[in-house]
Design a protein around this motif. Structure first.
Motif, short mmCIF file in Angstrom:
data_model
loop_
_atom_site.label_atom_id
_atom_site.label_comp_id
_atom_site.label_asym_id
_atom_site.label_seq_id
_atom_site.Cartn_x
_atom_site.Cartn_y
_atom_site.Cartn_z
N LEU A 1 1.70 -0.87 -2.44
CA LEU A 1 1.46 -1.89 -1.40
C LEU A 1 2.46 -3.04 -1.49
CD1 LEU A 1 -2.44 -2.28 -1.15
CD2 LEU A 1 -0.87 -1.64 0.69
N HIS A 2 2.74 -3.48 -2.70
CA HIS A 2 3.65 -4.62 -2.88
C HIS A 2 5.06 -4.28 -2.37
CE1 HIS A 2 5.47 -8.22 -4.48
NE2 HIS A 2 6.40 -7.45 -5.06
N SER B 1 6.04 -1.88 -0.33
CA SER B 1 6.03 -1.63 1.10
C SER B 1 5.92 -2.93 1.89
CB SER B 1 4.88 -0.69 1.48
OG SER B 1 5.13 0.60 0.97
N THR B 2 5.05 -3.83 1.44
CA THR B 2 4.90 -5.11 2.11
C THR B 2 6.22 -5.87 2.07
OG1 THR B 2 2.55 -5.21 1.55
CG2 THR B 2 3.62 -7.29 2.14
N GLU B 3 6.86 -5.88 0.91
CA GLU B 3 8.15 -6.56 0.76
C GLU B 3 9.17 -6.03 1.77
OE1 GLU B 3 10.86 -9.10 -1.51
OE2 GLU B 3 8.70 -8.91 -1.65
N TRP C 1 8.61 -4.31 4.68
CA TRP C 1 8.21 -4.59 6.06
C TRP C 1 8.41 -6.06 6.41
CZ3 TRP C 1 6.31 -1.40 10.01
CH2 TRP C 1 6.16 -0.05 9.68
N VAL C 2 8.15 -6.96 5.46
CA VAL C 2 8.30 -8.40 5.71
C VAL C 2 9.76 -8.82 5.65
CG1 VAL C 2 7.76 -10.70 4.79
CG2 VAL C 2 5.94 -8.98 5.00
N ASP D 1 2.96 -11.02 6.82
CA ASP D 1 1.70 -10.60 6.20
C ASP D 1 0.61 -11.43 6.88
OD1 ASP D 1 -0.53 -10.14 4.63
OD2 ASP D 1 0.56 -10.29 2.74
N SER E 1 -4.36 -9.99 4.19
CA SER E 1 -4.40 -8.92 3.20
C SER E 1 -5.59 -9.09 2.27
CB SER E 1 -3.09 -8.86 2.40
OG SER E 1 -2.84 -10.07 1.74
N VAL F 1 -3.07 -4.37 3.78
CA VAL F 1 -2.17 -5.42 4.22
C VAL F 1 -2.01 -5.25 5.73
CG1 VAL F 1 0.13 -6.45 4.08
CG2 VAL F 1 -0.94 -5.50 2.02
N LEU G 1 0.01 -6.28 8.80
CA LEU G 1 1.31 -6.82 9.16
C LEU G 1 1.40 -7.00 10.67
CD1 LEU G 1 3.38 -4.36 6.98
CD2 LEU G 1 2.92 -6.75 6.44
#
Length: 175
Positions: free
Chosen positions: A42-43, A45-47, A49-50, A57, A60, A66, A68
């Motif tokens: 998750l971390h 992938s979030t990084e 995408w952001v 974000d 979450s 999360v 997005l």
């Protein structure tokens, strides 16, 4: 195509070659559509995408989900993968509207995070310029931006041949 009508006023996508992208939409609404993507990390992938794709974000729950978002109605939910299998070629293919001026910066940001993640930009037969990005979880994300409509072009004539007319050619003209 006479049953269709111009409804651009309800779209969050700005129109025109010099269009400016809106800020991320932070309002609460009932999502008319969203994409849910499983990820093993998750971390990470979030990084991506952001910082690569320009989402925020929005909300979450650590370790669970999360949410997005970019513009209104561009919602993606990242959730933990149900197994630990490595990512493979995904069947998930998401198309995200953007404006022409965003393509190069999104491509550069994604390449900085993952050098081989981006293909393009390239032009399509339906009047868009696109980049394709493969995310860490294996999703295929295409950022697509409209290019200027030129009625007296091959694309304009192809559109007209199937009943898609220039806004200037339909009753009432361009708005």
């Amino acid at each position: 195509m006479t049953d269709y009508f111009n409804a651009f006023e309800m779209s969050p996508v700005p129109d025109g070659p010099d269009a400016v992208a809106p800020d991320p939409f932070l309002g609460i609404y009932a999502m008319p559509m969203f994409v849910k993507i499983q990820t093993r990390d998750l971390h990470a992938s979030t990084e991506f995408w952001v910082n690569g794709l320009g989402f925020v974000d929005f909300f979450s729950v650590p370790g669970q989900i999360v949410h997005l978002r970019r513009w209104a109605f561009q919602d993606v939910l990242l959730v933990p993968a149900e197994d630990a299998a490595p990512p493979s070629a995904s069947t998930v293919h998401v198309f995200v509207s953007c404006v022409l001026s965003q393509l190069e910066s999104v491509a550069a940001s994604c390449r900085a995070l993952s050098p081989d993640s981006v293909t393009g930009p390239y032009d399509t037969a339906w009047r868009t310029r696109d980049i394709s990005v493969v995310t860490p979880e294996g999703a295929n994300v295409t950022f697509t931006a409209a290019t200027p409509f030129i009625a007296d072009s091959d694309v304009g004539r192809d559109f007209a041949s199937v009943g898609i007319l220039s806004p200037d050619d339909v009753e009432g003209g361009a708005e």
